[in-house]
Design a protein around this motif. Sequence first.
Motif, PDB file in Angstrom:
ATOM      1  N   VAL A  36      78.271  26.929  54.994  1.00 37.72           N
ATOM      2  CA  VAL A  36      77.012  26.215  55.173  1.00 37.72           C
ATOM      3  C   VAL A  36      76.654  26.033  56.644  1.00 37.72           C
ATOM      4  N   GLU A  37      77.641  26.195  57.527  1.00 37.95           N
ATOM      5  CA  GLU A  37      77.369  25.989  58.955  1.00 37.95           C
ATOM      6  C   GLU A  37      78.381  26.746  59.802  1.00 37.95           C
ATOM      7  N   ILE A  38      77.896  27.260  60.932  1.00 33.39           N
ATOM      8  CA  ILE A  38      78.783  27.833  61.944  1.00 33.39           C
ATOM      9  C   ILE A  38      78.797  26.830  63.089  1.00 33.39           C
ATOM     10  N   VAL A  39      79.972  26.294  63.382  1.00 32.30           N
ATOM     11  CA  VAL A  39      80.125  25.165  64.290  1.00 32.30           C
ATOM     12  C   VAL A  39      79.877  25.533  65.750  1.00 32.30           C
ATOM     13  N   ASN A  40      80.348  26.696  66.185  1.00 28.25           N
ATOM     14  CA  ASN A  40      80.199  27.072  67.593  1.00 28.25           C
ATOM     15  C   ASN A  40      79.919  28.562  67.732  1.00 28.25           C
ATOM     16  N   GLU A  41      79.608  28.982  68.954  1.00 25.12           N
ATOM     17  CA  GLU A  41      79.297  30.384  69.229  1.00 25.12           C
ATOM     18  C   GLU A  41      80.552  31.244  69.163  1.00 25.12           C
ATOM     19  N   GLN A  45      80.522  13.851  64.774  1.00 20.42           N
ATOM     20  CA  GLN A  45      79.076  13.842  65.005  1.00 20.42           C
ATOM     21  C   GLN A  45      78.305  13.600  63.710  1.00 20.42           C
ATOM     22  N   GLY A  46      78.759  12.662  62.910  1.00 20.30           N
ATOM     23  CA  GLY A  46      78.020  12.291  61.710  1.00 20.30           C
ATOM     24  C   GLY A  46      78.662  12.703  60.399  1.00 20.30           C
ATOM     25  N   LEU A  47      79.836  13.296  60.443  1.00 21.87           N
ATOM     26  CA  LEU A  47      80.512  13.689  59.205  1.00 21.87           C
ATOM     27  C   LEU A  47      81.770  12.847  58.988  1.00 21.87           C
ATOM     28  N   ASN A  48      81.771  11.619  59.481  1.00 18.99           N
ATOM     29  CA  ASN A  48      82.947  10.750  59.429  1.00 18.99           C
ATOM     30  C   ASN A  48      83.410  10.446  58.011  1.00 18.99           C
ATOM     31  N   ASP A  49      82.485  10.505  57.050  1.00 22.24           N
ATOM     32  CA  ASP A  49      82.847  10.188  55.673  1.00 22.24           C
ATOM     33  C   ASP A  49      83.477  11.374  54.945  1.00 22.24           C
ATOM     34  N   MET A  50      83.577  12.514  55.603  1.00 22.97           N
ATOM     35  CA  MET A  50      84.192  13.698  54.998  1.00 22.97           C
ATOM     36  C   MET A  50      85.642  13.836  55.458  1.00 22.97           C
ATOM     37  N   ARG A  51      86.405  14.607  54.680  1.00 24.41           N
ATOM     38  CA  ARG A  51      87.807  14.862  54.990  1.00 24.41           C
ATOM     39  C   ARG A  51      87.999  16.355  55.235  1.00 24.41           C
ATOM     40  N   LYS A  86      90.825  30.149  69.380  1.00 28.70           N
ATOM     41  CA  LYS A  86      91.912  31.075  69.712  1.00 28.70           C
ATOM     42  C   LYS A  86      93.059  30.979  68.719  1.00 28.70           C
ATOM     43  N   ASP A  87      93.236  29.797  68.107  1.00 26.12           N
ATOM     44  CA  ASP A  87      94.297  29.613  67.116  1.00 26.12           C
ATOM     45  C   ASP A  87      93.926  28.455  66.189  1.00 26.12           C
ATOM     46  N   ILE A  88      94.780  28.209  65.220  1.00 22.11           N
ATOM     47  CA  ILE A  88      94.470  27.187  64.213  1.00 22.11           C
ATOM     48  C   ILE A  88      94.461  25.780  64.817  1.00 22.11           C
ATOM     49  N   THR A  89      95.275  25.554  65.851  1.00 20.73           N
ATOM     50  CA  THR A  89      95.308  24.249  66.515  1.00 20.73           C
ATOM     51  C   THR A  89      93.963  23.955  67.175  1.00 20.73           C
ATOM     52  N   GLU A  90      93.429  24.945  67.889  1.00 19.41           N
ATOM     53  CA  GLU A  90      92.118  24.767  68.521  1.00 19.41           C
ATOM     54  C   GLU A  90      91.023  24.612  67.463  1.00 19.41           C
ATOM     55  N   ALA A  91      91.117  25.372  66.377  1.00 19.76           N
ATOM     56  CA  ALA A  91      90.131  25.265  65.289  1.00 19.76           C
ATOM     57  C   ALA A  91      90.139  23.850  64.714  1.00 19.76           C
ATOM     58  N   ASN A  92      91.320  23.290  64.528  1.00 17.30           N
ATOM     59  CA  ASN A  92      91.445  21.928  64.005  1.00 17.30           C
ATOM     60  C   ASN A  92      90.823  20.926  64.978  1.00 17.30           C
ATOM     61  N   ARG A  93      91.094  21.062  66.267  1.00 18.68           N
ATOM     62  CA  ARG A  93      90.532  20.166  67.277  1.00 18.68           C
ATOM     63  C   ARG A  93      89.002  20.244  67.293  1.00 18.68           C
ATOM     64  N   LEU A  94      88.469  21.483  67.267  1.00 18.39           N
ATOM     65  CA  LEU A  94      87.016  21.674  67.279  1.00 18.39           C
ATOM     66  C   LEU A  94      86.354  21.086  66.028  1.00 18.39           C
ATOM     67  N   MET A  95      87.003  21.227  64.895  1.00 23.41           N
ATOM     68  CA  MET A  95      86.444  20.666  63.653  1.00 23.41           C
ATOM     69  C   MET A  95      86.481  19.140  63.686  1.00 23.41           C
ATOM     70  N   GLN A  96      87.567  18.554  64.230  1.00 24.39           N
ATOM     71  CA  GLN A  96      87.636  17.091  64.328  1.00 24.39           C
ATOM     72  C   GLN A  96      86.506  16.569  65.221  1.00 24.39           C
ATOM     73  N   GLU A  97      86.250  17.265  66.334  1.00 23.33           N
ATOM     74  CA  GLU A  97      85.148  16.883  67.224  1.00 23.33           C
ATOM     75  C   GLU A  97      83.804  17.006  66.511  1.00 23.33           C
ATOM     76  N   HIS A  98      83.637  18.094  65.775  1.00 29.43           N
ATOM     77  CA  HIS A  98      82.389  18.322  65.038  1.00 29.43           C
ATOM     78  C   HIS A  98      82.169  17.229  63.981  1.00 29.43           C
ATOM     79  N   MET A  99      83.224  16.837  63.316  1.00 24.95           N
ATOM     80  CA  MET A  99      83.110  15.837  62.260  1.00 24.95           C
ATOM     81  C   MET A  99      82.761  14.456  62.814  1.00 24.95           C
TER      82      MET A  99
END
Length: 132
Positions: free
Chosen positions: A58-63, A113-119, A98-111
């Motif tokens: 449904v969304e692409i988080v970053n470039e 921004q208004g997705l706090n109620d999601m897991r 670059k790896d799953i750790t960075e992906a997790n960090r980027l997703m936590q930052e994205h969440m």
Amino acid sequence: MFYEIKLKVEKENGKGEKKEVIEHFITDVELFAEAEAKGLEQYNGDCDVFSITRSNVVEIVNEKEEDKPFYKATLIDIFIDDNGNEKETKYYNLVCAKDITEANRLMQEHMRQGLNDMRLDGIVKTKIIDLI
């Protein structure tokens, strides 16, 4: 709407031999025909559109960045229905990292921004090489 496209292309391997490979792309268009046109455009028509499917992304988080793969993150929204039952709805996002750790960090930052109620339920590496 996002579509995932698989293209058959001839590539030269390290030994100089030509091999047919399947490359995965994602595109944001309205119709299958537009997705096919984008796929063919990628190699100036010198490829075979092997598959086009509607993506559950449904969304692409970053470039997309060179030499970094896409990861698919599963987000779960938990809500209570009219009968008082707990229900879950899954949403999928792509994140370039670059790896799953960075992906997790980027997703936590994205969440934050208004997705706090999601897991965040999971992150997996995809075969998608680019957004076209």
